[in-house]
Design an enzyme around this catalytic site. Structure first.
Site, PDB file in Angstrom:
ATOM      1  N   THR A  72       0.834  -1.201   0.000  1.00 10.34           N
ATOM      2  CA  THR A  72       0.000   0.000   0.000  1.00 10.34           C
ATOM      3  C   THR A  72       0.871   1.253   0.000  1.00 10.34           C
ATOM      4  O   THR A  72       0.649   2.186  -0.776  1.00 10.34           O
ATOM      5  CB  THR A  72      -0.941  -0.004   1.231  1.00 10.34           C
ATOM      6  OG1 THR A  72      -1.781  -1.159   1.153  1.00 10.34           O
ATOM      7  CG2 THR A  72      -1.792   1.251   1.276  1.00 10.34           C
ATOM      8  N   SER A 199       5.517  -6.289  -1.994  1.00 11.91           N
ATOM      9  CA  SER A 199       5.153  -6.392  -0.578  1.00 11.91           C
ATOM     10  C   SER A 199       5.643  -7.721  -0.022  1.00 11.91           C
ATOM     11  O   SER A 199       5.353  -8.782  -0.583  1.00 11.91           O
ATOM     12  CB  SER A 199       3.634  -6.295  -0.438  1.00 11.91           C
ATOM     13  OG  SER A 199       3.241  -6.605   0.883  1.00 11.91           O
ATOM     14  N   HIS A 201       4.828  -9.527   2.669  1.00  9.53           N
ATOM     15  CA  HIS A 201       3.945 -10.552   3.252  1.00  9.53           C
ATOM     16  C   HIS A 201       3.198 -11.363   2.193  1.00  9.53           C
ATOM     17  O   HIS A 201       2.542 -12.340   2.520  1.00  9.53           O
ATOM     18  CB  HIS A 201       2.984  -9.939   4.270  1.00  9.53           C
ATOM     19  CG  HIS A 201       1.806  -9.197   3.713  1.00  9.53           C
ATOM     20  ND1 HIS A 201       0.605  -9.830   3.451  1.00  9.53           N
ATOM     21  CD2 HIS A 201       1.624  -7.901   3.408  1.00  9.53           C
ATOM     22  CE1 HIS A 201      -0.263  -8.934   3.001  1.00  9.53           C
ATOM     23  NE2 HIS A 201       0.334  -7.751   2.953  1.00  9.53           N
ATOM     24  N   CYS A 325      -9.409  -7.438   0.954  1.00 11.05           N
ATOM     25  CA  CYS A 325      -9.595  -6.073   1.426  1.00 11.05           C
ATOM     26  C   CYS A 325     -11.056  -5.671   1.418  1.00 11.05           C
ATOM     27  O   CYS A 325     -11.446  -4.752   2.115  1.00 11.05           O
ATOM     28  CB  CYS A 325      -8.787  -5.109   0.564  1.00 11.05           C
ATOM     29  SG  CYS A 325      -7.065  -5.577   0.507  1.00 11.05           S
TER      30      CYS A 325
HETATM   31  C1  LIG Z   1      -1.997  -7.059  -1.094  1.00 11.60           C
HETATM   32  C2  LIG Z   1      -1.896  -6.133  -2.245  1.00 11.60           C
HETATM   33  C3  LIG Z   1      -1.556  -4.773  -2.054  1.00 11.60           C
HETATM   34  C4  LIG Z   1      -1.352  -4.180  -0.686  1.00 11.60           C
HETATM   35  O1  LIG Z   1      -0.163  -4.624  -0.079  1.00 11.60           O
HETATM   36  P1  LIG Z   1       0.018  -4.496   1.507  1.00 11.60           P
HETATM   37  O2  LIG Z   1       1.421  -4.920   1.744  1.00 11.60           O
HETATM   38  O3  LIG Z   1      -0.983  -5.438   2.114  1.00 11.60           O
HETATM   39  O4  LIG Z   1      -0.235  -3.084   1.874  1.00 11.60           O
HETATM   40  C5  LIG Z   1      -1.433  -3.972  -3.169  1.00 11.60           C
HETATM   41  N1  LIG Z   1      -1.641  -4.454  -4.406  1.00 11.60           N
HETATM   42  C6  LIG Z   1      -1.956  -5.740  -4.631  1.00 11.60           C
HETATM   43  C7  LIG Z   1      -2.152  -6.219  -6.028  1.00 11.60           C
HETATM   44  C8  LIG Z   1      -2.104  -6.620  -3.561  1.00 11.60           C
HETATM   45  O5  LIG Z   1      -2.438  -7.888  -3.786  1.00 11.60           O
END
Ligand SMILES: *Cc1c(COP(=O)(O)O)cnc(C)c1O
Length: 388
Positions: A72, A199, A201, A325
Site C-alpha cells: 500500500t 510487498s 507478506h 480487502c
Molecule cells: C496485497 C496487495 C496490495 C497491498 O499490499 P500491503 O502490503 O498489504 O499493503 C497492493 N496491491 C496488490 C495487487 C495486492 O495484492
C-alpha cells in the site's frame, strides 16, 4: 480439525527460514542504521546487504530500491510521489478499473485534488489492452499505473508493452507488482516500468515490509518527511530486521521460483479440472488469459461466494470471495464487474490461491469440500436451476 490455507494472495505465513533469520536479527541487529557507533554500523551494513539482495530479486541496482512498510505504501509513494513532483498546471493519470484499492483509492484522492484520471476497461478475460493505453494518452499525462498481476483472478497484464508505450510517449509508468513478485520472474530492466511496488507478506516475509523500485533519474516527492533516510525518499528510522526478512524471503523465492511455479500451476490446474469435472455450471474467471501459477477464481452459479467461504471454513479450508480487502463488504468485486460479470455472478465467485504449504492431498480434499458445499448450497438456493 485439520486446517488448510488456500488464501496466499491475501497473505502468506512467514517462511521457517525467514522466521529463524528474523529471530536472530531482532536480538542482534538493534542499532539505528544512522548511528556512527558499532551497533549502528552493523545495522547499516545489514540494511545495505538486504537492499542488494532485494535489488537482485528485481534485477536492478541497490540504489533503485526504497524500503517501505508494504504494498500500500509503495503504491501510494509511486503515485503521489510522481504526481506531486510535477508542477504542470494540468495533470492526467491513466490507470485501470481492476487495480487494487491501494491504487484506486490513491487515484480517487488525487481526483479530489484536481488531477484527472482515466480508468481503462479490461477484456472479458480481464486484460488491459495496450492500445487503450496509447489512445488514452494526453499532452498532460504524467503517469500510467497498471498492475502486473491481478490479486483476484491472477491475470497477468501486458506491462512490457505498456512500458514501451509509456517510454515512447515520455510518460512515467508505475506497476503494482505485489502479486507478481514471488509468483513469476520479475526483471524490471527487461519489463521496463519506471516504478514497481512489492510487498513482503505476499511472499513469506512478515507484514509491514515492502519496497518500491524507482528507475535511476526518476524523481519522486516523499510521503513521509523527516530524516534523510532512503536517499530522501522515505523518512523514518529504517526497519532493518524487516528489510532483512523481505530480502531473505526474496532470496528463497528467487532460488525456487521455477520449481514452485511449476508445482503450483500443476496443483491449480488439477484443482480446476477436479472441480469442473464434478460440479456443473462453474466458470473460471480469467481462465482465457495468461495467469499466475497459483491463483484460480471460480464462479459457481446460484451460490453466494460469502456462503461458500463460510461453508469451506467450517470444513477447515481458508479461501476468499472477492479480495480480502473488501471481505465483509457486500459489494461484488470491482474486478469481476469490470470483466463484464453480472452482480449475481460476481458475488457467486470464489478465489483460491495456493502456496508453499499446499500439496496434492490438500487439493483433493478441497475439491471434495467444494463439490459437497456447492451441492448443499444450491439445494437451498432460490435462484439455482441446473442447466443440463
Ligand atoms: C496485497 C496487495 C496490495 C497491498 O499490499 P500491503 O502490503 O498489504 O499493503 C497492493 N496491491 C496488490 C495487487 C495486492 O495484492
Amino acid at each position: 480439525m485439520r486446517r488448510f490455507y488456500f488464501d496466499h494472495n491475501a497473505t502468506t505465513p512467514v517462511a521457517p527460514e525467514v522466521r529463524e533469520m528474523l529471530g536472530s536479527a531482532l536480538s542482534e541487529v538493534y542499532g539505528n542504521a544512522s548511528s556512527i557507533h558499532h551497533a549502528g554500523q552493523v545495522a547499516k551494513q545489514k540494511l545495505e546487504q538486504a537492499r542488494r539482495q532485494t535489488a537482485s530479486f528485481l534485477h536492478c541496482g541497490p540504489k533503485e530500491i526504497v524500503f517501505t512498510s508494504g504494498g500500500t505504501e509503495s503504491d501510494n509513494l509511486a503515485i503521489f510521489g510522481v504526481i506531486r513532483r510535477s508542477t504542470a498546471p494540468s495533470r492526467h493519470l491513466i490507470t485501470s478499473a481492476i487495480e487494487h484499492p491501494a491504487v484506486l483509492a490513491s487515484c480517487a484522492q488525487l481526483e479530489r485534488e484536481g488531477v484527472e484520471v482515466t480508468y481503462l476497461p479490461v477484456s472479458p478475460a480481464g486484460v488491459v489492452d495496450p492500445d487503450d493505453v496509447r489512445r488514452a494518452l494526453r499532452r498532460d499525462t504524467v503517469l500510467i499505473s497498471i498492475m502486473h498481476a491481478n490479486n483476484e483472478t491472477g491475470v497477468v497484464q501486458p506491462i512490457g508493452q505498456i512500458a514501451r508505450i509509456a517510454r515512447e510517449a515520455g510518460v512515467l509508468f508505475h506497476s503494482d507488482g505485489v502479486q507478481a513478485a514471488g509468483r513469476v520472474r520479475v526483471n524490471v530492466r527487461t519489463l521496463g516500468p519506471d516504478l514497481y511496488s512489492i510487498s513482503g507478506h505476499k511472499f513469506y516475509a512478515p507484514k509491514g515490509t515492502g519496497a518500491l523500485y524507482v528507475r535511476p533519474g526518476v524523481k519522486i516527492m516523499p510521503l513521509l518527511h523527516g530524516g534523510r533516510h532512503e536517499q530522501d525518499r522515505r523518512a523514518g528510522t529504517e526497519n532493518v530486521p524487516g528489510s532483512m526478512a523481505l530480502a531473505a524471503a526474496a532470496g528463497w523465492m528467487e532460488a525456487h521460483l521455477d520449481a514452485e511455479g511449476e508445482r503450483l500451476s500443476e496443483l491449480r490446474d488439477h484443482l480446476e479440472a477436479s472441480v469442473l469435472n464434478r460440479v456443473p455450471d462453474v466458470a473460471v474467471n480469467g481462465g482465457a488469459a495468461p495467469r499466475l501459477p497459483n491463483t484460480t477464481s471460480l464462479c459457481f452459479e446460484g451460490v453466494e461466494g460469502e456462503a461458500m467461504v463460510i461453508a469451506l471454513d467450517l470444513r477447515g479450508f481458508a479461501v476468499s470471495s472477492g479480495s480480502a480487502c473488501s471481505s465483509g463488504a457486500v459489494e461484488p468485486s470491482h474486478v469481476l464487474i469490470a470483466m463484464g460479470l453480472s452482480r449475481e455472478r460476481a458475488k457467486a465467485s470464489l478465489r483460491i490461491s495456493l502456496g508453499r504449504g499446499n500439496n496434492r492431498e490438500q487439493v483433493d480434499a478441497l475439491a471434495d469440500a467444494i463439490s459437497q458445499s456447492v451441492a448443499h448450497l444450491r439445494k437451498l438456493s432460490p435462484t439455482y436451476t441446473a442447466h443440463a
